[in-house]
Scaffold this motif. Sequence first.
Motif, mmCIF file in Angstrom:
data_model
loop_
_atom_site.group_PDB
_atom_site.id
_atom_site.type_symbol
_atom_site.label_atom_id
_atom_site.label_comp_id
_atom_site.label_asym_id
_atom_site.label_seq_id
_atom_site.Cartn_x
_atom_site.Cartn_y
_atom_site.Cartn_z
ATOM 1 N N CYS A 121 0.809 -1.223 0.000
ATOM 2 C CA CYS A 121 0.000 0.000 0.000
ATOM 3 C C CYS A 121 0.842 1.274 0.000
ATOM 4 O O CYS A 121 0.385 2.307 -0.496
ATOM 5 C CB CYS A 121 -0.955 0.014 1.195
ATOM 6 S SG CYS A 121 -2.221 -1.257 1.128
ATOM 7 N N THR A 140 -7.989 -4.366 -0.072
ATOM 8 C CA THR A 140 -6.824 -4.254 0.802
ATOM 9 C C THR A 140 -6.673 -5.534 1.609
ATOM 10 O O THR A 140 -7.645 -6.044 2.159
ATOM 11 C CB THR A 140 -6.979 -3.066 1.770
ATOM 12 O OG1 THR A 140 -7.172 -1.873 1.011
ATOM 13 C CG2 THR A 140 -5.761 -2.913 2.667
ATOM 14 N N HIS A 141 -5.450 -6.042 1.650
ATOM 15 C CA HIS A 141 -5.120 -7.198 2.486
ATOM 16 C C HIS A 141 -4.393 -6.658 3.716
ATOM 17 O O HIS A 141 -3.270 -6.161 3.605
ATOM 18 C CB HIS A 141 -4.201 -8.173 1.736
ATOM 19 C CG HIS A 141 -4.787 -8.713 0.491
ATOM 20 N ND1 HIS A 141 -5.620 -9.804 0.460
ATOM 21 C CD2 HIS A 141 -4.654 -8.307 -0.803
ATOM 22 C CE1 HIS A 141 -5.977 -10.054 -0.784
ATOM 23 N NE2 HIS A 141 -5.408 -9.152 -1.573
ATOM 24 N N ARG A 142 -5.033 -6.722 4.846
ATOM 25 C CA ARG A 142 -4.447 -6.208 6.092
ATOM 26 C C ARG A 142 -3.377 -7.168 6.598
ATOM 27 O O ARG A 142 -3.572 -8.372 6.594
ATOM 28 C CB ARG A 142 -5.544 -6.037 7.134
ATOM 29 C CG ARG A 142 -6.749 -5.204 6.687
ATOM 30 C CD ARG A 142 -6.607 -3.777 6.902
ATOM 31 N NE ARG A 142 -6.211 -3.602 8.306
ATOM 32 C CZ ARG A 142 -5.821 -2.482 8.816
ATOM 33 N NH1 ARG A 142 -5.792 -1.414 8.078
ATOM 34 N NH2 ARG A 142 -5.462 -2.392 10.071
ATOM 35 N N HIS A 144 -0.722 -8.328 5.399
ATOM 36 C CA HIS A 144 -0.582 -9.388 4.394
ATOM 37 C C HIS A 144 0.797 -10.026 4.369
ATOM 38 O O HIS A 144 0.924 -11.233 4.174
ATOM 39 C CB HIS A 144 -0.922 -8.807 3.014
ATOM 40 C CG HIS A 144 -0.913 -9.817 1.921
ATOM 41 N ND1 HIS A 144 0.025 -9.826 0.916
ATOM 42 C CD2 HIS A 144 -1.727 -10.864 1.666
ATOM 43 C CE1 HIS A 144 -0.217 -10.818 0.091
ATOM 44 N NE2 HIS A 144 -1.276 -11.460 0.518
ATOM 45 N N ASP A 153 0.356 -3.913 4.965
ATOM 46 C CA ASP A 153 -0.842 -4.071 4.146
ATOM 47 C C ASP A 153 -0.471 -4.043 2.669
ATOM 48 O O ASP A 153 0.500 -3.395 2.269
ATOM 49 C CB ASP A 153 -1.846 -2.940 4.412
ATOM 50 C CG ASP A 153 -2.390 -2.936 5.829
ATOM 51 O OD1 ASP A 153 -2.186 -3.926 6.565
ATOM 52 O OD2 ASP A 153 -3.020 -1.931 6.200
#
Length: 172
Positions: A121, A140-142, A144, A153
């Motif tokens: 991000c 969005t992959h928190r 990740h 992320d």
Amino acid sequence: MIHIRRAEVSDAAQIQRVYASSGTYGGTLQVPHPSVEMWQERLKNLDAKDIMLVALCDGVIVGNAVLHLEQKQRRAHAATLGMGVADAFAGRGVGSALLQELIQLADLWLNILRIELIVFCDNAAAIHLYQKFGFQIEGTHRAHALRHGVFADTYSMARLHPDQPTIKQGGC
């Protein structure tokens, strides 16, 4: 001038040097200190359907990109993109040249409707590059991936072939 060609097993040492750059492995899901042997094995075992390209400046590999084509029949229209550019060549058109060639292959030769990727991000330069080529943020992959000791992320981004019809969107 940037020259793009298909990667070969003999390119392993030069590709290893690209991914040994701290900015390159820090911006990808690669691990620091890649070995030449790891890249030799990766190149030897690359699926025949996948496309791995290298970018050369003055005969030296300064970037690489790959399209991993989905193997499942119902996902045969999709591919995953991975890319890295040596720190010293970031911002000099290498990523654009690689993306342009892979997208042309996907659109005109491989019958790919959807190209997917994951990007950190906070990697504004990469996000800008992908958006320039029609990629959109889909989610969005928190936390990740672990990067520099911190869970970071990522965005899921994708590009749909602009001239292909898709099913009507809805339901999600």
